[in-house]
Write a protein that holds these residues in place. Structure first.
Motif, PDB file in Angstrom:
ATOM      1  N   THR A   1       0.821  -1.213   0.000  1.00 54.14           N
ATOM      2  CA  THR A   1       0.000   0.000   0.000  1.00 54.14           C
ATOM      3  C   THR A   1       0.857   1.266   0.000  1.00 54.14           C
ATOM      4  N   LEU A   2       2.115   1.129   0.379  1.00 52.39           N
ATOM      5  CA  LEU A   2       3.015   2.285   0.436  1.00 52.39           C
ATOM      6  C   LEU A   2       3.851   2.439  -0.831  1.00 52.39           C
ATOM      7  N   ALA A   3       3.650   1.538  -1.798  1.00 55.87           N
ATOM      8  CA  ALA A   3       4.510   1.516  -2.983  1.00 55.87           C
ATOM      9  C   ALA A   3       4.369   2.758  -3.853  1.00 55.87           C
ATOM     10  N   ASN A   4       3.262   3.461  -3.727  1.00 57.35           N
ATOM     11  CA  ASN A   4       3.070   4.699  -4.492  1.00 57.35           C
ATOM     12  C   ASN A   4       2.971   5.915  -3.578  1.00 57.35           C
ATOM     13  N   ASN A   5       3.548   5.809  -2.394  1.00 59.32           N
ATOM     14  CA  ASN A   5       3.532   6.908  -1.436  1.00 59.32           C
ATOM     15  C   ASN A   5       4.219   8.148  -2.023  1.00 59.32           C
ATOM     16  N   LYS A   6       3.754   9.317  -1.635  1.00 60.67           N
ATOM     17  CA  LYS A   6       4.325  10.562  -2.153  1.00 60.67           C
ATOM     18  C   LYS A   6       5.771  10.765  -1.691  1.00 60.67           C
ATOM     19  N   ASN A   7       6.099  10.221  -0.522  1.00 60.55           N
ATOM     20  CA  ASN A   7       7.455  10.373   0.004  1.00 60.55           C
ATOM     21  C   ASN A   7       8.379   9.363  -0.681  1.00 60.55           C
ATOM     22  N   SER A   8       9.419   9.854  -1.327  1.00 62.07           N
ATOM     23  CA  SER A   8      10.287   8.978  -2.119  1.00 62.07           C
ATOM     24  C   SER A   8      11.005   7.941  -1.254  1.00 62.07           C
ATOM     25  N   ASP A   9      11.429   8.312  -0.043  1.00 55.98           N
ATOM     26  CA  ASP A   9      12.116   7.361   0.825  1.00 55.98           C
ATOM     27  C   ASP A   9      11.188   6.224   1.241  1.00 55.98           C
ATOM     28  N   ILE A  10       9.967   6.571   1.612  1.00 53.14           N
ATOM     29  CA  ILE A  10       8.995   5.546   1.986  1.00 53.14           C
ATOM     30  C   ILE A  10       8.719   4.644   0.800  1.00 53.14           C
ATOM     31  N   ARG A  11       8.535   5.257  -0.352  1.00 57.18           N
ATOM     32  CA  ARG A  11       8.218   4.506  -1.563  1.00 57.18           C
ATOM     33  C   ARG A  11       9.343   3.520  -1.906  1.00 57.18           C
ATOM     34  N   GLU A  12      10.567   4.012  -1.935  1.00 56.04           N
ATOM     35  CA  GLU A  12      11.697   3.167  -2.322  1.00 56.04           C
ATOM     36  C   GLU A  12      11.938   2.046  -1.311  1.00 56.04           C
TER      37      GLU A  12
END
Length: 600
Positions: free
Chosen positions: A563-574
C-alpha cells in the motif's frame, strides 16, 4: 568496478518507480580503516572482514618506522591500538611487530600484529581487494608508490592526501583514476559530469554516519567511490549479500614477513659469550643499538638471559632499565613481577611506563593491588593511561571501583578512554551508569574515543545495559544515538522487547533509530510492531520501519508494504518496494507463509 544494475519490479498496479535506474550508476564502497564495529582498525582482520562483507576495498593509513619500514597505523603513536608505546617514527619495526594490535578490540583478535604495507599489498592482490592509500607522514610518497609498482597493484589503488601531488609520470603502470572529493552539497549532475570529462572519479566521504538516505543519495547522484565508517549499511543499500559464517567468501592467505631470528647454539659457553656481548651493548649509550641487542637477547634461552636482565633492573641508567624490563615482559614468567614492582616508583617516566606494560604482557594478576595504589598517586597521564589498560587486560573485578572513580574525577580524556576500555574488557556491570554517562556526554572530539569505547563496553556487558542504551536513543545528539544503536545491535535478540516498547517514544528520531536497530537485529518477533509503525505520522519512522521489515523478511508485512509503494514520500516509496522484493525473494519464508495461510 561494480556496475549497479538494480531494477525493482513488483506486481503492484501502476508501480513505475525504480530504486536505481538500470546501468546508470557505478559505485565502489570503501571501508574507513576497516569494519570498525567488528574488527581492530588497520589490521589483517580488518582486511579479511572487508573481503567477507563483499565490499570493494579499504582505506588504509601508512606510516614509516625509524628503520624506514612502511606499516599500517593511523596515529602518530602505537599507544591506542597496540599493547606497546611510542612514536612510530622513533621505533624499529622489529620492536613494533612484538606488540599485540588486536586484543584492545577483543580477545578473539589476540595476537593480531601491525601489518607491513608490502604484506597488505600481497593480500589485497590475491583477494581482489582495492585500497585507498593515505600517507600519514611526509617524504615517503615515492617509497609507497615504488612498493605499489613492484607488487603490480597500481591499477587497484587510489591515491589520497599527499600522494595525489607526486609526479606519477615515471610509473609505467597507471594508478586508479584520480579522486576528486565532492561534498554532499556539491553532488550535482553537472559537477560529477565535469569530473568524469576530466577522466577522474567523484569521491565522497561519509564518516561518522550510518544514515542510509545520505549514502543512497550519493549513489544516486553518480558518485564513483564512497568512503564510509559503516560499510555494512552501504552494502545493504546495494544489496550486496554478506556471506554467513558457514558460507564466507574464501580468503586467500599469504606468507607474512617476519623478522628472522637467529638460531641458538647448544654450546653453553658460546651462548654465554653472546649474552655477555649483548648485555654490554644494552648498557651502551646508543639507543637503537641497545634496543636491537635487547631484541637479539630475547631469542636466546631464558636460562641464560633472565638472571642478567633482572640485575640490569637496578642499573643507574634509565635506558638500560627500560630495555631490561621491556625484554622481561616477553619472557612469560609472571613470577618475576615482584622484581618489576619497584620500577613503578622510578623517577623516569619511560621506565615506569615500560614496567607497567611488562606486567600487562606477563599477565601478572598478583600485581593488581600495587597497580591500583600506584594509579591513585601517579601524576603522569601516559603512565596512568598504561596502568588503566593493564588493569583491563588483567581483568580483575576488584579494579572496577578504582577505574570508575578515575573516570569521574579525571579531566584528561586520554586517561578516561583507557579506563573505559579497561571496564569494557573486565565486563563488569558495577560501573554501568558511569559508562552510560560517558556515552551521552558532550565534550567534543577529545571525548569521541572514550564514548565509542563506552558503547562497546555496554554492549559487552549485555542484557543489563539494554535499558540504559535504549534510553540513550532519546539523546538529542545523533552520534550518541548511533553509538547506542550499534551497541544494541551487538546485544541482539535480548534487546528486542524493550526496543519494541521504544517504538512508541515521543521523539521522532528515537522511533526512527529503533526501527533501524530492529531491522539489523532481524528478529521475527518485531515484525508486528514494525507493521504498526508503518502508520506513524513521521515519514522517517515509516521509511525506517519499511526497510526493517524487508530485512526481517516477514511475509505478513507484504500487504501493508504494498500500500506504500506509491507513497508521495520517495524514501517511503523506495524502501517499501525494496522490502517487498526482499521478502518475496526469500522463498523459504514465503513457502511457510503460504502454507500457514492455506491451513488457516
Amino acid at each position: 568496478m561494480r556496475y549497479i544494475s538494480i531494477v525493482i519490479l513488483v506486481s503492484i498496479p501502476l508501480l513505475t518507480t525504480l530504486v536505481f535506474a538500470e546501468n546508470t550508476k557505478q559505485v565502489e564502497i570503501f571501508a574507513h580503516h576497516g569494519v570498525l564495529e567488528d574488527v581492530p582498525e588497520n589490521t589483517f582482520a580488518a582486511l579479511k572482514r572487508a573481503v567477507e562483507l563483499g565490499i570493494d576495498g579499504v582505506e588504509i593509513d601508512i606510516r614509516q618506522t625509524k628503520d624506514k619500514q612502511l606499516i599500517l597505523m593511523c596515529d602518530e603513536t602505537i599507544d591506542r591500538t597496540t599493547d606497546g608505546k611510542g612514536r612510530v617514527d622513533q621505533l624499529l619495526y622489529a620492536e613494533i611487530r612484538q606488540y599485540d594490535a588486536g586484543s584492545w578490540h577483543g580477545e578473539e583478535f589476540k595476537g593480531e600484529k601491525v601489518p607491513l604495507f608490502s604484506d597488505v599489498l600481497k593480500f589485497c592482490k590475491i583477494n581482489n581487494l582495492k585500497l585507498i592509500l593515505n600517507a600519514k607522514q611526509p617524504c615517503m610518497e615515492k617509497q609507497i608508490l615504488n612498493l605499489v609498482k613492484t607488487s603490480e597493484m597500481s591499477s587497484r589503488v587510489y591515491l589520497w592526501g599527499t600522494l595525489r601531488t607526486i609526479n606519477k609520470a615515471e610509473y609505467i603502470e597507471p594508478f586508479g583514476n584520480p579522486l576528486v572529493f565532492v561534498s554532499q552539497e556539491e553532488s550535482k549532475e553537472e559537477t560529477i559530469r565535469r569530473i568524469h570529462d576530466e577522466k577522474k572519479y567523484a569521491f565522497s566521504i561519509l564518516l561518522g554516519t550510518d544514515n542510509r538516505k545520505d549514502i543512497k543519495d550519493q549513489i544516486k547522484a553518480g558518485i564513483d567511490v564512497i568512503l564510509v565508517d559503516y560499510p555494512c549499511v552501504a552494502a545493504d543499500i546495494l544489496n550486496i549479500k554478506s556471506q554467513s559464517i558457514s558460507h564466507k567468501r574464501p580468503i586467500k592467505k599469504i606468507d607474512i614477513n617476519s623478522t628472522s631470528q637467529e638460531e641458538t647454539n647448544d654450546n653453553t659457553a658460546y651462548i654465554q659469550e653472546k649474552v655477555n656481548d649483548l648485555l654490554k651493548t644494552i648498557e651502551g649509550e646508543d639507543y637503537d643499538k641497545a634496543r636491537t641487542a635487547t631484541l637479539a637477547l630475547m631469542v636466546l634461552p631464558q636460562k641464560n638471559t633472565v638472571s642478567p636482565l633482572l640485575k640490569l633492573l637496578k642499573n643507574k641508567q634509565p635506558q638500560t632499565k627500560q630495555n631490561a624490563v621491556w625484554a622481561l615482559g616477553f619472557c612469560g614468567d609472571e613470577s618475576i613481577a615482584e622484581h618489576i614492582h619497584p620500577l613503578l616508583n622510578d623517577k623516569n617516566t619511560e621506565v615506569r611506563r615500560e614496567a607497567v606494560l611488562a606486567l600487562k604482557r606477563l599477565g601478572a594478576k598478583q600485581s593488581v593491588p600495587i597497580l591500583i595504589e600506584t594509579i591513585k598517586t601517579e601524576t603522569d597521564r601516559e603512565v596512568k593511561y598504561d596502568i588503566a589498560r593493564t588493569l583491563g587486560t588483567l581483568g580483575d573485578q576488584s579494579t572496577v571501583f578504582t577505574l570508575a572513580n578515575i573516570i569521574t574525577q579525571e579531566k584528561n580524556w586520554f586517561v578516561k578512554s583507557a579506563c573505559v576500555g579497561a571496564l569494557r574488557h573486565i565486563g563488569s556491570d558495577k560501573a554501568i551508569n558511569i559508562l552510560a554517562n560517558i556515552l551521552t556526554t558532550d565534550a567534543g572530539d577529545d571525548a569521541a574515543w572514550a564514548r565509542t569505547n563506552a558503547a562497546w563496553a555496554l554492549a559487552a556487558i549485555g542484557e543489563k545495559s539494554i535499558h540504559l542504551l535504549t534510553t540513550s536513543l532519546m539523546d538529542k545528539e545523533e552520534a550518541t544515538r548511533r553509538r547506542a544503536g550499534w551497541a544494541l545491535i551487538k546485544i541482539g535478540a535480548p534487546a528486542v522487547k524493550e526496543l519494541i516498547n521504544s517504538l512508541r517514544d515521543t521523539n521522532d528520531f528515537t522511533r526512527s533509530r529503533v526501527a533501524q536497530i530492529l531491522g539489523w537485529i532481524g528478529d521475527d518477533s518485531a515484525a508486528t510492531s514494525l507493521i504498526w509503525a508503518l502508520k506513524d505520522n513521521e515519514p522517517s519512522v515509516v521509511s525506517a520501519a519499511a526497510w526493517a521489515l524487508g530485512r526481517i523478511g516477514s511475509p505478513k508485512a507484504l500487504p501493508p508494504l504494498k500500500t506504500l509503494a506509491n507513497n508521495k514520500n520517495s524514501d517511503i516509496r523506495e524502501n517499501s518496494i525494496e522490502a517487498v522484493e526482499r521478502i518475496v525473494a526469500n522463498k523459504e519464508k514465503m513457502t511457510d507463509y503460504k502454507e500457514s495461510e492455506q491451513k488457516s
